[in-house]
Write an enzyme that holds these catalytic residues in place. Structure first.
Site, PDB file in Angstrom:
ATOM      1  CD  GLU A   9      -3.283   0.676   2.022  1.00 12.64           C
ATOM      2  OE1 GLU A   9      -3.779  -0.468   2.053  1.00 12.64           O
ATOM      3  OE2 GLU A   9      -3.669   1.603   2.747  1.00 12.64           O
ATOM      4  CD  GLU A  50      -2.548   0.145  -4.141  1.00 13.98           C
ATOM      5  OE1 GLU A  50      -2.471  -0.341  -2.994  1.00 13.98           O
ATOM      6  OE2 GLU A  50      -3.590   0.138  -4.827  1.00 13.98           O
ATOM      7  CD  GLU A 104     -11.622  -9.538   3.018  1.00 18.40           C
ATOM      8  OE1 GLU A 104     -11.419  -9.839   4.210  1.00 18.40           O
ATOM      9  OE2 GLU A 104     -10.917  -8.741   2.385  1.00 18.40           O
ATOM     10  CB  CYS A 158      -6.955  -3.212   5.884  1.00 20.12           C
ATOM     11  SG  CYS A 158      -7.330  -1.745   6.840  1.00 20.12           S
TER      12      CYS A 158
END
Ligand code: SF4
Ligand code: SF4
Ligand code: SF4
Ligand code: FES
Lengths: 176, 615
Positions: free
Chosen positions: B305, B308, B388, B326
Site C-alpha cells: 500500500e 501504491e 469477505e 483492509c
C-alpha cells in the site's frame, strides 16, 4: 396515458422532498399503481433518499396501504367487538371456505380480496360485511354464497373480461 | 527528526464523541434517589444519575447516547408526585426530584414487564449461543423471575441464516431496537426499521429480507448491540474441529492483531490486557499445525500500500486520494453507497486474505505441502471477514485463500470446549516465518494504525535512510475523523482517518464536494478492529453503553505492544524482506499483484431493484 413512473415523479416534484410528506406520496403512489410493490417502494426510497426499510415499515404499518395486488372487489369483514359478538368470525370463516382464501389474500382470477378489518362505524348493522362501497348488514354465514354470486354474475354479464392487475408493474422504471 | 522534513499539523479534529449528547448547557441540581442526596447535571437521566452513585437500575433497550427511547419499560421507578411509574432511562433529573428505585411496586412492575417479554420468547437458554452472556437471561435472574404467568400466542419465525456472516432468530427478539439504532445512527447504513404492526411487529430489513439480500455492510455492530441471541455471528466452530481432527489436513491458524488485546476479557482479565503468549499457547493446544500472526501480512499490506501511495503521488496507478482497503465492512460500504470511489480504493486484499494466499503458495512450496490439503483458519475481530472470505475473487481456482473465519468469541468458545484453563497457560511464541511481525503491523488493529504504519514506511522509503521510528500521536485516539498534513516526496499530503461508517460518510461527502485529500484510512467499526463486530460482547450489561473507552483501552494495549517491539517498521521485518527476495520480487510485482491484490464490485444502495440512485 402518462407512464406511471412519470406520474409518480410529478407527485414527488409537487410534494417536494420535505420530510413528513411520505404518507401523502405513498398514498398517491398507491392510486397510480393500484398497490405499492417492493419495486415501487424501492423507487421511492431512491428518489426521496429515505431508507427502504423505513418506507417498507410505514407501508406495512398502515392498513390503508397494500403491498400486493388487490382484487377488483375487496371484501372487508368487521371483526370489531360489536360484530364479533354477533358472529362475524363465522362469516369470515364462511368466506374463507367459499373463496379458498386466507386473510389478506386475493383469488387467482383477481376478482376478490378478502380481509378482516376493525370497526367500520356501522355497529348498528352488526355483523357487517363491505364489498368495495356496498355495505351488507346483519349478514349470516349462510348468506355468503348468495352475496358473492351477485358479483360473479355481474362479471359474466360484463362484455369484456376483467383483467387482473399485473403482478409486477413495469419492474424497470423508465431511464431518466 | 528534522523539523523541516516532517510537517505535522492536525487539522480541526471533528469528533462525534466530543459533541455533548444533550446540547443544553448543564447546571447542577440536587435531588434524592432512595433517600440519598445526589447532585448532578440537570436533565441527565435518572438511570444515569443512579448509576453514578452505585445504584444499577435494570435496563434493556437503553444504550447510552445511542438508543434512549424508553421502549421496554424494564427500568421503571417511582417518582414522588407522579401517578404512574416512569422509565428511568428517559426521565430527566431536576431539582428536588425524589426517586425510589426498588419499592415492592417497582419490583412487581419490572417483573411483569420481563415476564411478558419472556412469554413470547423461545426460551432455550441451555442450547443458546448467548447462554450466560445474555441481558434478558441476566435480567430474569436479577429480578428473580420464578414463573411466567402469561401464556398466549407465540411467534414462530424460521431462522434466517442464508448469509455466511450473521444469523437472525426473530423468536428471540425483544424489539429493543438497539440494532436499528447502531446501524442507522452510528454506521448510517439503515438496514433495520420496525415492520408490520401490533403483535406482528419485527425489527427487520425491508420485507424481512435476509441480510445477504440488502445493502448490509456485514460489520456486525448490530450483533454486539443486541442484548439477546436474536442477532449472532454464523458459527463455524464445528467445521474447524473437523479439520483439526482430519489427519489429511494441515491446519494453519492466523490471528488478527487485535485478538491479543481482547481475548483475555472473555476469561475475566481487565480490558486492555495483552495475552499474546497465552493466545498462541491455546491455539497450539487446540491442535493447529502452525500458529501464525496476521500482523505479518499487515506488514506486507503496508509494503504494497505504501508503494501504491507513492505511485499515485507520482501520478501513476490510479486516482488520489488513495483509500485504504483492509476493512471488508468498509469495502462493502463503498461498493453500496459510494461506488464512484471504487477506483480510489487500494487494490490490496485485506491482510488475512493475503495471509491465506501466501500460505497456500509460498509457505506450501517451502514446506513441500499440497496447497489443497492446507486449511487456513483466521481468528478475526470481525463478521465482515466471514463475508469477505466467501467472495469468489478471494482465492485461486483451486482453493479459497481463507477456509474458515472464527470471531474472537468463537475462539473463546473453542478454548472453553477444549477445557483449557486460559489464565494458567504459559506464554508461547508465534511460529516462524509467518508469525514474525513489526510493531507497525500490530497497530493495524486500531483506528489510525494503517495510516501510521504506511506513513512510517513511505517516509523511510522516500528519504532513503533510517529516520528512526516516528510516532504519530495525532493519528491515534477516538475522534471520529482525524486529519493531518504530512510531508512526503517533497509535497504536503493531506491525510484523513475515519472509523465507523457514519464518520466515513463525513469524509466521503467532503471528497464528493471537491475537497482534496491524498490518503484516507477508513475502518468500518468504531475504534477500528478493537471495536469489531466479532469482539467479546462487553459493556452493555454493566455499563449500559457500547463505550468508546473500552475500545480505547484495547487500542492502547496495541500501542504498548508496538513500543515493546524491536522492529517497528514494516519494511524492516526480516520475514517480509525474505519473502520479497525469495518469492514476490518487489512490491506491486506481477506475483504480488496476482496473490495480494483484488478488485471490487459496484453494488448500489438498493441491491435487487432496478432503480436509479438519486442524482
Ligand atoms: S436469548 Fe437469552 S434468554 Fe433467550 S434463549 Fe438465549 S440465553 Fe436464553
Ligand atoms: S452488520 Fe452492520 S450494516 Fe449490517 S445490519 Fe448489522 S450494523 Fe447494519
Ligand atoms: S434483534 Fe436484538 S437488538 Fe435488534 S431489536 Fe431484536 S433484540 Fe433488540
Ligand atoms: S425503557 Fe428504559 S431501558 Fe428500556
Amino acid at each position: 396515458m402518462l407512464d406511471k413512473y412519470s406520474r409518480l415523479d410529478k407527485v414527488i416534484k409537487v410534494h417536494g422532498r420535505q420530510p413528513g410528506q411520505l404518507i401523502r406520496i405513498l398514498h398517491q403512489a398507491q392510486e397510480i399503481f393500484g398497490y405499492l410493490s417492493p419495486e415501487v417502494q424501492a423507487y421511492l426510497a431512491a428518489k426521496l433518499n429515505i431508507p427502504l426499510a423505513e418506507i417498507a415499515g410505514v407501508v406495512s404499518f398502515y392498513s390503508l396501504f397494500n403491498s400486493e395486488p388487490r382484487g377488483k372487489y375487496t371484501i372487508s369483514v368487521c371483526l370489531g367487538t360489536a360484530c364479533y359478538v354477533k358472529g362475524s368470525q363465522e362469516i369470515f370463516q364462511a368466506l374463507k371456505n367459499e373463496l379458498d382464501l386466507d386473510d389478506d389474500d386475493t383469488t387467482p382470477d383477481g376478482l376478490f380480496t378478502l380481509r378482516s378489518t376493525r370497526c367500520m362505524g356501522a355497529c348498528g348493522l352488526a355483523p357487517v360485511v363491505a364489498i368495495n362501497d356496498d355495505i351488507y348488514g346483519q349478514v349470516k354465514a349462510g348468506d355468503v354464497a348468495g352475496i358473492l354470486s351477485r358479483y360473479q354474475a355481474k362479471e359474466l354479464a360484463d362484455d369484456h373480461e376483467y383483467q387482473r392487475p399485473a403482478e409486477h408493474p413495469a419492474t424497470a422504471p423508465p431511464p431518466h | 527528526m528534522p523539523a523541516d522534513k516532517l510537517i505535522f499539523d492536525p487539522v480541526s479534529p471533528v469528533s462525534q464523541e466530543d459533541e455533548a449528547p444533550h446540547p443544553v448547557a448543564r447546571k447542577k441540581v440536587r435531588f434524592w434517589i432512595d433517600g440519598r442526596e445526589v447532585v448532578a447535571e440537570e436533565g441527565i437521566s435518572v438511570l444515569e444519575a443512579a448509576h453514578r452513585v452505585g445504584i444499577e437500575i435494570p435496563s434493556l433497550c437503553y444504550l447510552k447516547n445511542i438508543n434512549e427511547i424508553g421502549a421496554c419499560r424494564v427500568c421503571l421507578v417511582e417518582i414522588e408526585g407522579a401517578r404512574n411509574l416512569q422509565a428511568a432511562c428517559v426521565y430527566p433529573v431536576s431539582a428536588g426530584l425524589k426517586v425510589r428505585t426498588s419499592t415492592p411496586r417497582v419490583l412487581r412492575a419490572r417483573r411483569t414487564v420481563v415476564e411478558l417479554l419472556l412469554s413470547d420468547h423461545h426460551r432455550e437458554c441451555t442450547n443458546c449461543i448467548r447462554n450466560l452472556n445474555c441481558e434478558l437471561q441476566h435480567l430474569a435472574d436479577t429480578l428473580g423471575i420464578r414463573n411466567i404467568r402469561f401464556t398466549g400466542e407465540t411467534s414462530n419465525y424460521p431462522i434466517f441464516n442464508k448469509n455466511p456472516f450473521i444469523v437472525r432468530d426473530y423468536n428471540k427478539c425483544i424489539k429493543c431496537r438497539r440494532c436499528e439504532a447502531i446501524c442507522s445512527k452510528v454506521q448510517e447504513v439503515h438496514v433495520y426499521s420496525a415492520q408490520n404492526r401490533g403483535f406482528d411487529t419485527v425489527i427487520a430489513p425491508a420485507f424481512m429480507k435476509d441480510l445477504a439480500e440488502v445493502a448490509c455492510i456485514t460489520c456486525g455492530q448490530c450483533v454486539i448491540a443486541c442484548p439477546t441471541a436474536s442477532l449472532v455471528e454464523k458459527e463455524c466452530i464445528d467445521e474447524v474441529w473437523q479439520a483439526l481432527a482430519d489427519p489429511d489436513k494441515y491446519v494453519v491458524v492466523q490471528t488478527a492483531p487485535s485478538i491479543q488485546v481482547t481475548l483475555g476479557e472473555v476469561f475475566g482479565l481487565p480490558v486492555g490486557t495483552v495475552v499474546t503468549g497465552k493466545l498462541v499457547a491455546s491455539l497450539r493446544r487446540l491442535g493447529f499445525d502452525r500458529v501464525f500472526a496476521t500482523d505479518f501480512t499487515a506488514d506486507l499490506t503496508i509494503m504494497e500500500e505504501a508503494h501504491e501511495l507513492l505511485e499515485r503521488l507520482d501520478g501513476r496507478g490510479g486516482p488520489l486520494p488513495l483509500l485504504s482497503s483492509c476493512s471488508p465492512g468498509w469495502i462493502k460500504f463503498c461498493e453500496h453507497f459510494y461506488p464512484e470511489f471504487i477506483p480510489n480504493l487500494s487494490t490490496c486484499k485485506s491482510p488475512h486474505e493475503m495471509f491465506g494466499a501466501i500460505t497456500k503458495t509460498y509457505f506450501a512450496q517451502k514446506e513441500g505441502l499440497d496447497p489443497k490439503k492446507i486449511v487456513v483458519v483466521a481468528v478475526m475481530p470481525c463478521t465482515a471477514k466471514k463475508f469477505e472470505a466467501s467472495r469468489p475473487e478471494m482465492g485461486s481456482g483451486d482453493w479459497k485463500d481463507v477456509d474458515f473465519v472464527l470471531t474472537t468469541r468463537e475462539l473463546a468458545r473453542m478454548i472453553r470446549q477444549a477445557g483449557l484453563n486460559f489464565r494458567q497457560l504459559p506464554d508461547e511464541e508465534y511460529d516462524t516465518p509467518l508469525g514474525i511481525a513489526s510493531g507497525a503491523g500490530t497497530i493495524f488493529g486500531a483506528t489510525g494504525g494503517v495510516v501510521e504504519a504506511a506513513v512510517r514506511t513511505a517516509y523511510a522509503i522516500t528519504h532513503g535512510r533510517e529516520m528512526g521510528v516516528i510516532d504519530f500521536e495525532e493519528f491515534r485516539g477516538i475522534s471520529g475523523v482525524k486529519e493531518a498534513w504530512v510531508e512526503l516526496k517533497g509535497r504536503r499530503i493531506k491525510v484523513a482517518i475515519a472509523h465507523g461508517t457514519g464518520n466515513a460518510r463525513k469524509v466521503l461527502d467532503r471528497m464528493k464536494a471537491g475537497e482534496q485529500f491524498d490518503y484516507v484510512e477508513i475502518m468500518a467499526c468504531p475504534g477500528g478492529c478493537v471495536g469489531g463486530g466479532g469482539q467479546p460482547i462487553f459493556g452493555s450489561r454493566d455499563h449500559k453503553e457500547i463505550s468508546l473507552d473500552y475500545r480505547h483501552n484495547r487500542a492502547d494495549a496495541l500501542y504498548r505492544i508496538d513500543y515493546s517491539r524491536r522492529i517497528r517498521l514494516s519494511h524492516e521485518n526480516p520475514a517480509v524482506q525474505k519473502i520479497y527476495a525469495e518469492f514476490l520480487g518487489a512490491p506491486l510485482s506481477e506475483t504480488a499483484n496476482k496473490l495480494l491484490h483484488t478488485h471490487y464490485t459496484p453494488r448500489g444502495p438498493l441491491p435487487g431493484y432496478a432503480v436509479n440512485p438519486v442524482q
